[in-house]
Each structure stands twice: as C-alpha cells, then as structure tokens.
Design an enzyme around this catalytic site. Structure first.
Site, PDB file in Angstrom:
ATOM      1  N   TYR A  93       0.754  -1.164  -0.020  1.00 46.36           N
ATOM      2  CA  TYR A  93       0.089   0.030  -0.110  1.00 46.36           C
ATOM      3  C   TYR A  93       1.141   1.371   0.001  1.00 46.36           C
ATOM      4  O   TYR A  93       1.726   1.349   0.675  1.00 46.36           O
ATOM      5  CB  TYR A  93      -0.917   0.000   1.238  1.00 46.36           C
ATOM      6  CG  TYR A  93      -1.556   1.325   1.460  1.00 46.36           C
ATOM      7  CD1 TYR A  93      -3.019   1.471   1.090  1.00 46.36           C
ATOM      8  CD2 TYR A  93      -1.289   2.402   1.991  1.00 46.36           C
ATOM      9  CE1 TYR A  93      -3.737   2.621   1.168  1.00 46.36           C
ATOM     10  CE2 TYR A  93      -1.909   3.517   2.164  1.00 46.36           C
ATOM     11  CZ  TYR A  93      -3.162   3.539   1.728  1.00 46.36           C
ATOM     12  OH  TYR A  93      -4.110   4.791   1.864  1.00 46.36           O
ATOM     13  N   GLU A 175      -3.758   7.315  -4.152  1.00 41.68           N
ATOM     14  CA  GLU A 175      -3.708   5.863  -3.250  1.00 41.68           C
ATOM     15  C   GLU A 175      -3.347   4.884  -4.385  1.00 41.68           C
ATOM     16  O   GLU A 175      -4.275   4.566  -5.016  1.00 41.68           O
ATOM     17  CB  GLU A 175      -4.901   5.961  -2.189  1.00 41.68           C
ATOM     18  CG  GLU A 175      -4.878   4.764  -1.690  1.00 41.68           C
ATOM     19  CD  GLU A 175      -6.138   4.318  -0.944  1.00 41.68           C
ATOM     20  OE1 GLU A 175      -6.179   4.537   0.260  1.00 41.68           O
ATOM     21  OE2 GLU A 175      -7.258   3.964  -1.352  1.00 41.68           O
TER      22      GLU A 175
END
Ligand code: GDP
Ligand code: MN
Length: 352
Positions: A93, A175
């Site tokens: 991530y 993101e």
C-alpha cells in the site's frame, strides 16, 4: 473531485509510474487474457465482484454484460477497464495525501496492501513528510520498511514520480492499492484512487473527468435518518433540514452542494446519500444563482438512470435556467414542485 481508476492511472503513466497495459472495454477485446474492472468511484469493487479475470472471447463477452449491470454500492459503471493480467508476488500500500493540519504533503505506506487494507491500524502505517528537501532519502527508507533492499532505486523513482504527479495535478489524494510486486520483481500500480482540488480547476483547462466530486459541505446528522437532503448555499441547506425536522421526519444529512454545483457534483451527492441504509425520500431544494438548474436536472436524470433503488425524489428548483431544467425533467416524467412546503408534504407521503 474524485477520478475514476482509468483516469487516475493515465495521470500516473504520464508521470512515469508503471501501470498495467490496458484498454477501455468495447464489444470485442483488443487482447486477452485481461482483468475487467468496473469503473465506479467507490471502493471495495474486488469484494463486490467488480474485478473479473477473463481468458476467452466468450468469457469476455459474458463478463462485459454482467459487469455493466452489476451495481456496486448502488452504482453501475459506464465504462470497464480491461487490463493485462499481472502476476502478484506481494500487494503493498502506498499513498500521498495533504495533511491540512500540518500543512504538509505526507506519504503513507503499509506492507499489507490489497482488498483488506481497512484492517490495518492507523498507527501501523509508515508515514513521512514529502518535501523537496527530504525526498531523496525516502526510497531507501521505504525499501527498508518493505524489506525490499533490491528495490531501493525503483522505489525512489516511484516516490519522486508520485510527488511530481501529486503537485502537478493539484491532488489531495493519490492512493496506490495494491502496489504490486510482480513475480519477476517489477513494481506496478495495481489500482489507483485519486482526488484533485476543485479550487485549482481554474489552472487546469485539461480537466475533464467523469466522476467529479466538488468541494461540497456534507455532514451526516443521523446515519439512520429517513430523509436525505440536497440543497445549495449553507442557509438554504439548513432551512431544508429544519423543514424536514419540523415535519416530524428525521433528516439524515446536511448538504450544501456549493455555488456553481454542476452535474458531476450533484451526482456525487447522490452517491454519498446512497450509503445510508434507511432513506425513504430525497428532498432536493436548489435556488440557482451561479449554479444552473439544467445542470442539476441532468444530474437527477443521470442518477435515475444509473443508481439502482434510488428512493423517490422531492424536487424544488428555482433560478438560473429553470425553464430548461423543467423541460428536461418533464421529458423524463420527473415531477417538480413549486415550493419547499410542497416538497416536505410530498416527502411526508413517501416517508410514512
Ligand atoms: P478494489 O477492490 O476496488 O480496491 O479494486 P482493485 O483494483 O484493488 O482490485 C482488487 C484486487 O483484485 C487486488 O487487490 C488484486 O488482488 C486483484 N487483482 C486486480 N488486478 C489483478 C491482476 O491483474 N492479476 C491478479 N492476479 N489479481 C488482480
Ligand atoms: Mn484497490
């Protein structure tokens, strides 16, 4: 405003960040096998069945039809992204956000990326400020954190490209989840969520995104409320909430879509409202000045076409381009009411 995945990935690619080879899915495939991905601006597509691997032309055709009809949190996509299949070794991530309190750009990372990312605790993330003066060491620190010493240079490139992409596009959020480590050791952005600052629109003539979301003020009043509200201007939005409450109904939210609200921002409002579980009616109260009633009408029509289980609408529009709006809505047999009182009366009938 929020971008769709394919729009965000185009911007990543322009900055040099590796993304899977892809095309927008049409009736026949450009290449196979691919992963077909529903282009809706809500998360959790993977879990909802909105990400499907297909290998043969027959599978492609079947999945295309199914995905175009599959509603994800109330939204059906207008487009599907077809991506080359990536072999996944690890899912990480990586995100960049504006920290408004600290007035900084921050990078966040986690070793556990993918569809279960919400399970990660806030204090477990790797966090660092990104600025021109510290950026040159971030790749190495990330490589350390991910335990990927051999990827230190590739990560440094990616951090620099992400920072450039973020600043150049006046982003509020980028993101990448998952950031994929492929079986042959490459780094690829598997998915991307991106939001850009509406206030910067004046210097981005190139902005032409599909799933825009403006800088509206949205406040949840009661998650279980029965009446949702959409209004423009803080005063009118408060008056609308008050009127709902006075009628003995429970308002779920306060929403000022902002001056100059357009089709995209009103459609985004519907999107948020659809996340409440008990809405029986949506009261729409627009007094248009800079905002144009016909834009709002188009959003209402699009919402009716694309949102499954849309509750009944109680609509009052007045002001700029009202006539055009009335014509558009009438053509679709969508009822409009003359006053807020009429709206509340209509809402009462549906909420009862
Ligand atoms: P989200 O659920 O809306 O966040 O959608 P994502 O694009 O992140 O996809 C969800 C998950 O599908 C990813 O975390 C991957 O595990 C999987 N996935 C997506 N693309 C591929 C691919 O090309 N190959 C493989 N093996 N898995 C993929
Ligand atoms: Mn994802």
């Amino acid at each position: 405003m929020k971008l769709l995945e394919y729009e965000a990935k185009q911007l990543l690619a322009v900055s040099g960040i590796p993304v899977p080879k892809s095309y927008i899915a049409e009736a026949s495939p450009q290449f196979l096998p691919v992963v077909l991905k529903s282009q809706v601006s809500v998360g959790g597509r993977g879990k909802a069945g909105g990400v499907r691997k297909v290998s043969s032309p027959a599978e492609y055709t079947a999945a295309l039809q199914e995905l175009l009809q599959l509603s994800i949190k109330g939204f059906t996509p207008k487009k599907l992204l077809a991506e080359e299949v990536v072999t996944i070794n690890r899912e990480l991530y990586l995100s960049v956000i504006v920290d408004k309190t600290a007035a900084e750009i921050q990078l966040m990372a986690h070793t556990n990326g993918g569809v279960e990312v919400e399970e990660n605790k806030a204090d477990e993330f790797f966090r660092t400020t990104l600025s021109a003066s510290n950026i040159s060491s971030v790749g190495e620190r990330l490589a350390d954190y991910f335990d990927l010493a051999s990827k230190s240079f590739a990560l440094q490139d990616m951090v620099q490209q992400l920072y450039e992409c973020f600043v150049k596009n006046d982003a509020l959020l980028i993101e990448i989840n998952p950031l994929i480590i492929t079986n042959d050791g490459g780094l690829v952005a598997g998915d991307c969520k991106m939001a850009c600052d509406d206030a910067a629109a004046y210097r981005h003539a190139e902005w032409n995104f599909e799933a825009g979301e403006s800088n509206a003020s949205f406040v949840t009043l009661d998650q279980n409320g029965e009446v949702a509200t959409i209004a423009n201007g803080a005063g009118l939005a408060m008056a609308t909430v008050d009127a709902v409450k006075q009628a003995g109904l429970s308002p779920a939210n306060f929403l000022d879509v902002g001056g100059g609200a357009n089709e995209a921002s009103v459609l985004a409002a519907f999107q948020k409202i659809m996340e409440y579980p008990n809405i029986k009616v949506i009261v729409i109260n627009i007094f248009a000045g800079i905002t144009r009633c016909d834009e709002v009408a188009k959003a209402i029509i699009a919402a009716k076409a694309h949102i499954t289980n849309l509750p009944p609408l109680s609509i009052r529009l007045a002001g700029t381009n009202f006539e055009q709006a009335a014509e558009l809505l009438q053509a679709q047999s969508i009822l409009t009411l003359a006053t807020l009182e009429d709206c509340i009366q209509h809402a009462k009938e549906h909420a009862a």
